[in-house]
Each structure stands twice: as C-alpha cells, then as structure tokens.
Design a protein around this motif. Structure first.
Motif, PDB file in Angstrom:
ATOM      1  N   ILE A 120       0.835  -1.200   0.167  1.00 52.75           N
ATOM      2  CA  ILE A 120      -0.105  -0.009  -0.028  1.00 52.75           C
ATOM      3  C   ILE A 120       0.928   1.198  -0.010  1.00 52.75           C
ATOM      4  O   ILE A 120       0.638   2.211  -0.705  1.00 52.75           O
ATOM      5  CB  ILE A 120      -1.027   0.039   1.108  1.00 52.75           C
ATOM      6  CG1 ILE A 120      -2.053  -1.135   1.148  1.00 52.75           C
ATOM      7  CG2 ILE A 120      -1.570   1.579   1.484  1.00 52.75           C
ATOM      8  CD1 ILE A 120      -2.773  -1.550   2.201  1.00 52.75           C
ATOM      9  N   ALA A 121       1.813   1.076   0.850  1.00 53.71           N
ATOM     10  CA  ALA A 121       2.926   2.287   0.792  1.00 53.71           C
ATOM     11  C   ALA A 121       3.558   2.762  -0.470  1.00 53.71           C
ATOM     12  O   ALA A 121       3.873   3.897  -0.927  1.00 53.71           O
ATOM     13  CB  ALA A 121       3.791   2.149   1.924  1.00 53.71           C
ATOM     14  N   ILE A 122       3.881   1.645  -1.146  1.00 54.51           N
ATOM     15  CA  ILE A 122       4.187   1.870  -2.406  1.00 54.51           C
ATOM     16  C   ILE A 122       3.276   2.110  -3.660  1.00 54.51           C
ATOM     17  O   ILE A 122       3.767   2.879  -4.583  1.00 54.51           O
ATOM     18  CB  ILE A 122       5.122   0.514  -2.955  1.00 54.51           C
ATOM     19  CG1 ILE A 122       6.334   0.368  -2.020  1.00 54.51           C
ATOM     20  CG2 ILE A 122       5.416   0.524  -4.329  1.00 54.51           C
ATOM     21  CD1 ILE A 122       7.112  -0.918  -1.839  1.00 54.51           C
ATOM     22  N   ALA A 123       2.138   1.399  -3.473  1.00 58.17           N
ATOM     23  CA  ALA A 123       1.154   1.516  -4.546  1.00 58.17           C
ATOM     24  C   ALA A 123       0.664   3.002  -4.862  1.00 58.17           C
ATOM     25  O   ALA A 123       0.565   3.425  -6.053  1.00 58.17           O
ATOM     26  CB  ALA A 123       0.016   0.687  -4.285  1.00 58.17           C
ATOM     27  N   PHE A 124       0.416   3.529  -3.839  1.00 60.00           N
ATOM     28  CA  PHE A 124      -0.126   5.011  -4.101  1.00 60.00           C
ATOM     29  C   PHE A 124       0.793   6.061  -4.682  1.00 60.00           C
ATOM     30  O   PHE A 124       0.394   6.871  -5.466  1.00 60.00           O
ATOM     31  CB  PHE A 124      -0.698   5.726  -2.571  1.00 60.00           C
ATOM     32  CG  PHE A 124      -2.044   5.043  -2.157  1.00 60.00           C
ATOM     33  CD1 PHE A 124      -3.273   5.180  -3.145  1.00 60.00           C
ATOM     34  CD2 PHE A 124      -2.300   4.327  -1.218  1.00 60.00           C
ATOM     35  CE1 PHE A 124      -4.443   4.497  -2.710  1.00 60.00           C
ATOM     36  CE2 PHE A 124      -3.332   3.544  -0.946  1.00 60.00           C
ATOM     37  CZ  PHE A 124      -4.544   3.905  -1.708  1.00 60.00           C
ATOM     38  N   PRO A 125       1.989   6.209  -4.079  1.00 63.21           N
ATOM     39  CA  PRO A 125       3.105   6.813  -4.721  1.00 63.21           C
ATOM     40  C   PRO A 125       3.320   6.610  -6.290  1.00 63.21           C
ATOM     41  O   PRO A 125       3.473   7.331  -6.978  1.00 63.21           O
ATOM     42  CB  PRO A 125       4.236   7.068  -4.091  1.00 63.21           C
ATOM     43  CG  PRO A 125       3.692   6.515  -2.623  1.00 63.21           C
ATOM     44  CD  PRO A 125       2.538   5.777  -2.743  1.00 63.21           C
ATOM     45  N   ALA A 126       3.353   5.338  -6.448  1.00 64.99           N
ATOM     46  CA  ALA A 126       3.754   4.778  -7.880  1.00 64.99           C
ATOM     47  C   ALA A 126       2.494   5.110  -8.867  1.00 64.99           C
ATOM     48  O   ALA A 126       2.866   5.689  -9.933  1.00 64.99           O
ATOM     49  CB  ALA A 126       3.930   3.228  -7.961  1.00 64.99           C
ATOM     50  N   TYR A 127       1.423   5.257  -8.340  1.00 62.60           N
ATOM     51  CA  TYR A 127       0.243   5.623  -9.147  1.00 62.60           C
ATOM     52  C   TYR A 127       0.396   6.965  -9.677  1.00 62.60           C
ATOM     53  O   TYR A 127      -0.102   7.425 -10.342  1.00 62.60           O
ATOM     54  CB  TYR A 127      -0.982   5.182  -8.730  1.00 62.60           C
ATOM     55  CG  TYR A 127      -2.317   5.270  -9.691  1.00 62.60           C
ATOM     56  CD1 TYR A 127      -2.349   4.572 -10.572  1.00 62.60           C
ATOM     57  CD2 TYR A 127      -3.021   6.553  -9.337  1.00 62.60           C
ATOM     58  CE1 TYR A 127      -3.530   4.940 -11.523  1.00 62.60           C
ATOM     59  CE2 TYR A 127      -4.087   6.879 -10.282  1.00 62.60           C
ATOM     60  CZ  TYR A 127      -4.071   6.067 -11.465  1.00 62.60           C
ATOM     61  OH  TYR A 127      -5.101   6.302 -12.504  1.00 62.60           O
TER      62      TYR A 127
END
Length: 111
Positions: free
Chosen positions: A70-77
């Motif tokens: 979750i911590a990676i997915a939002f900034p990546a999007y």
C-alpha cells in the motif's frame, strides 16, 4: 510604486495522502515485522505451540508486506497518473505481480 507580490506554494491534498500512506505503511510494516520476529524467536523454544506461533508469525509478516504494498502503490500511481496509457498498464501489471509475489511468498510460512 508597484506592489510587491509574494506567492506561497500550497501542498495538495493528494501529496499529503501519499506521504501519509507511505509513512504509516512503513510504520505498520516495521511494527508487524518486529512482532513477527519476536514470535519466531519464542516459537523456537516451545513445543507444539511453536507450529501455531509460526503460522501467526507468517500471517503477521504477510500483513506487514501488504502495508508495504500500500505504501508503494499510491506514490507509484501518482507517478504514472499523468503519463500515457502504456505507463498505466505497466503500473497495473507490476502491481499485480508484486502483490502475487507477496502473497505466494507468504503462503509457505502460513501453511
């Protein structure tokens, strides 16, 4: 006489959400990994209870990995949001592979 103008840069709520998710995802994962490590140490010294504790350890470790996802997915999007459709498709493919890797990587420690 010309008036002096000052501009201030305001933070967007989207940026704040990304920072919030990144920080708390990392914090939750760190706590869960710490608890998982402690349970794993305790499980070595116990008899039958050790197998159950190992499963609990695997579940907690999986939850920590999900927090990292979750911590990676939002900034990546946020990164690919303004890019072409190809980047967005790659994002979803990479995210799916990453999530499957986390889940299938945790299955042996849970089962």
């Amino acid at each position: 006489m010309a008036k002096k103008r000052t501009t201030t840069k305001s933070t967007t709520s989207n940026g704040e959400i990304l920072r919030f998710c990144a920080f708390w995802g990392m914090a939750v994962a760190a706590v869960l990994y710490l608890i998982s490590g402690l349970i794993a140490c305790i499980a070595q010294w116990t008899g039958e209870v050790g197998a159950t504790l190992q499963r609990i350890c695997g579940i907690i470790s999986l939850l920590g990995s999900i927090a990292i996802v979750i911590a990676i997915a939002f900034p990546a999007y946020s990164y690919v949001r303004g890019k072409s459709k190809t980047w967005k498709i790659l994002y979803w493919i990479f995210l799916a592979v990453f999530v499957l890797g986390v889940v299938f990587g945790a299955i042996p420690s849970i089962a």
